[in-house]
Design an enzyme around this catalytic site. Structure first.
Site, short mmCIF file in Angstrom:
data_model
loop_
_atom_site.label_atom_id
_atom_site.label_comp_id
_atom_site.label_asym_id
_atom_site.label_seq_id
_atom_site.Cartn_x
_atom_site.Cartn_y
_atom_site.Cartn_z
N SER A 241 0.83 -1.22 0.00
CA SER A 241 0.00 0.00 0.00
C SER A 241 0.86 1.26 0.00
O SER A 241 0.60 2.20 -0.77
CB SER A 241 -0.97 0.00 1.18
OG SER A 241 -0.28 -0.22 2.39
N HIS A 271 -2.14 -8.79 1.97
CA HIS A 271 -1.79 -7.53 2.65
C HIS A 271 -2.94 -7.17 3.59
O HIS A 271 -3.29 -7.96 4.46
CB HIS A 271 -1.50 -6.48 1.56
CG HIS A 271 -0.89 -5.21 2.03
ND1 HIS A 271 -0.26 -5.07 3.24
CD2 HIS A 271 -0.82 -3.97 1.45
CE1 HIS A 271 0.18 -3.82 3.37
NE2 HIS A 271 -0.16 -3.13 2.30
N HIS A 318 5.48 -12.59 7.65
CA HIS A 318 5.69 -11.20 7.22
C HIS A 318 6.90 -11.15 6.31
O HIS A 318 7.85 -11.92 6.47
CB HIS A 318 5.92 -10.28 8.43
CG HIS A 318 5.67 -8.85 8.10
ND1 HIS A 318 6.64 -8.04 7.58
CD2 HIS A 318 4.53 -8.11 8.17
CE1 HIS A 318 6.12 -6.84 7.36
NE2 HIS A 318 4.84 -6.85 7.70
N ARG A 327 2.43 -4.51 16.64
CA ARG A 327 1.03 -4.06 16.44
C ARG A 327 0.08 -5.14 16.95
O ARG A 327 -1.00 -4.87 17.43
CB ARG A 327 0.80 -3.76 14.96
CG ARG A 327 1.72 -2.69 14.41
CD ARG A 327 1.62 -2.54 12.91
NE ARG A 327 1.99 -3.75 12.20
CZ ARG A 327 1.87 -3.91 10.89
NH1 ARG A 327 1.37 -2.93 10.15
NH2 ARG A 327 2.23 -5.02 10.29
N ASP A 373 -2.61 -8.41 11.60
CA ASP A 373 -3.95 -8.82 11.19
C ASP A 373 -4.49 -10.00 12.01
O ASP A 373 -5.69 -10.27 11.98
CB ASP A 373 -3.96 -9.18 9.70
CG ASP A 373 -3.62 -7.97 8.86
OD1 ASP A 373 -4.19 -6.90 9.12
OD2 ASP A 373 -2.77 -8.08 7.96
#
Ligand code: CMX
Length: 442
Positions: A241, A271, A318, A327, A373
């Site tokens: 992105s 993604h 990743h 995160r 995620d």
């Protein structure tokens, strides 16, 4: 009082000579070498982009302007009675590298408030989509429809000095960032709560609280929104992105084109869409279990079945990270505090105990640890946002803060059109052949 834009301009003036000097004195210095695997393999790890907004360390995770996520969450000013900081303060940090004062955040909140009116044609564009459209497609089109508002384009057509590109880009970017939460909430209500309809923002609320209000959610969803937007904001420049946003902007397409492209890149299941895939995958397991929590063996079987079907485990792995994503950790902390008994959280936590070992045993993934995620959908689900197709819209709103900060700086530092070189398979084969012949002669 000195405004954010004044401060940004001072930072730009300070930074410009550094790039000029680097290019003048060291333009030919070799930074990296590129292997055949990297050429074929999506340029993994090739050091070929520059950004000062964030840096991703494989083991430590992301730092925004030198601050770890925990430091960002601790140091940025917070609204009264909130655990999470103002998103507006994050924008100040990403643009200037400085933690803003509460007064500076107040000023920025007024600035955002003055920019957030969304033209009615955007609502018409959103309304014209069939209700089974994916929210990311609607978001991308809504942003695209705003393109006619671009100050950069107007000024460029009239003749704009290159050193001033950043100024109207900043205006466009800040205008869009102020509007994005309204657009996101409108899409949510149109698709999933048509009876509730559109809620106008409350002028007394900050961005995170307003988003919760427009979504029809009570506390602590304001903190969930702030946390969500902040932790998703940036992940240096090479992810799909951020890179897409930068690439499109490098042709001097305005930020509406660039942000729409960024959103399109984020919509891929490898993604940003992975957060909805995690929920879909967890729901399948939950349905199979008929209400009972799986034991360790049942979980392992489910993970192996997914892998043996040739699918990836969503939320794990990743391209850069080699440890648990901070995160993920930030959201886990939030879950442990606010929703420790949530059923899906228990699934996610139980998976954390089995997936890394299985991925290691399978031996393919370079990083067996969870990424952002794996956890984010569970938080949304707990607070009633159960329409998991929507999760990547939330990711997009956060990501726009980092991508747009980067684009403003790209323009300020005069970074050129991006244009790597491609070669053919035959050329690669000949290079390899040449090396073989050379080594036999040596
Ligand atoms: N489950 C199963 N296999 C995985 C895996 C996972 N979670 N992660 C990587 N692998 C596999 C890859 O598919 C690849 O297989 P092939 O050799 O058969 O092609 C192999 O391991 C090597 O891949 P890698 O170098 O470790 O990872 P990549 O840099 O190619 O890909 C990523 C990174 C994120 C796309 C990958 O880990 C993945 O598909 N994860 C699941 C989807 C996901 O969670 N995406 C979200 C990432 C965060 C974000 O951007 O939002």
């Amino acid at each position: 009082m000195i405004t954010l834009k004044d401060k940004l301009f001072n930072k730009i003036q300070e930074h410009r000579p550094r790039i000029t000097k680097l290019l003048k004195d060291h333009g030919d210095k070799v930074v990296d070498h590129v292997t055949v695997s990297q050429v074929v393999g999506g340029m993994r790890g090739v050091k070929s982009l520059i950004t000062d907004v964030s840096y991703l360390d494989p083991n430590e995770g992301i730092r925004y302007r030198g601050y770890t996520l925990n430091e960002v969450l601790e140091k940025l000013p917070k609204p009264k009675d909130s655990e999470m900081p103002y998103v507006e303060g994050l924008y100040h940090l990403l643009l200037t590298g400085e933690i803003p004062t509460t007064k500076e955040v107040d000023e920025l909140m007024t600035n955002f408030r003055n920019r957030r009116t969304v033209p009615s044609y955007v609502w018409d564009v959103i309304d014209s989509f069939p209700s089974d459209s994916h929210p990311m497609a609607i978001l991308s089109a809504a942003v695209m429809s705003l393109e006619r508002e671009s100050h950069f384009n107007l000024k460029y057509k009239k003749g704009l000095n290159k050193s001033d590109y950043w100024d109207s880009t900043y205006e466009d970017a800040t205008n869009l960032l102020a509007k994005l939460p309204l657009i996101g909430a409108y899409i949510y209500n149109k698709l999933y709560h048509p009876k509730m309809g559109h809620r106008h923002p409350d002028p007394n609320l900050d961005l995170g609280a307003n988003f919760a209000y427009m979504m029809g959610k009570d506390k602590p969803y304001d903190d969930v929104s702030r946390m969500y937007f902040i932790i998703h904001a940036d992940h240096e420049s090479g992810n799909v992105s951020a890179h897409t946003g930068h690439l499109v902007a490098s042709s001097l397409s305005d930020i509406y084109y660039s942000t729409s492209a960024m959103i399109n890149g984020l919509a891929g299941p490898l993604h940003g869409l992975a957060n909805q895939e995690v929920l879909r995958w967890l729901q399948q397991l939950r349905n199979q279990m008929g209400g009972k929590l799986p034991d360790e063996q049942e979980l392992k079987d489910y993970v192996w079945k997914t892998l043996n079907n040739g699918q990836v485990i969503p939320g794990y792995g990743h391209a850069v990270l080699r440890k648990t994503d901070p995160r993920y950790a930030v959201q886990r902390e939030f879950c442990l505090k606010h929703l420790p008994e949530d059923e899906l959280f228990k699934y996610v936590d139980a998976l954390y105990k089995v997936v890394p070992d299985i991925l290691r045993e399978q031996g393919k993934a370079k990083n067996p640890w969870p990424n952002v995620d794996a956890q984010s959908g569970v938080v949304q689900w707990h607070y009633g946002v159960t329409q998991f197709d929507f999760y990547t819209v939330l990711f997009s709103i956060g990501r726009a803060f980092g991508v747009l900060s980067n684009i403003i700086w790209d323009r300020a530092l005069g970074y050129p059109l991006e244009r790597p070189k491609s070669i053919t398979t035959e050329m690669l084969e000949k290079m390899v052949e040449f090396d073989k012949v050379k080594s036999t002669l040596d």
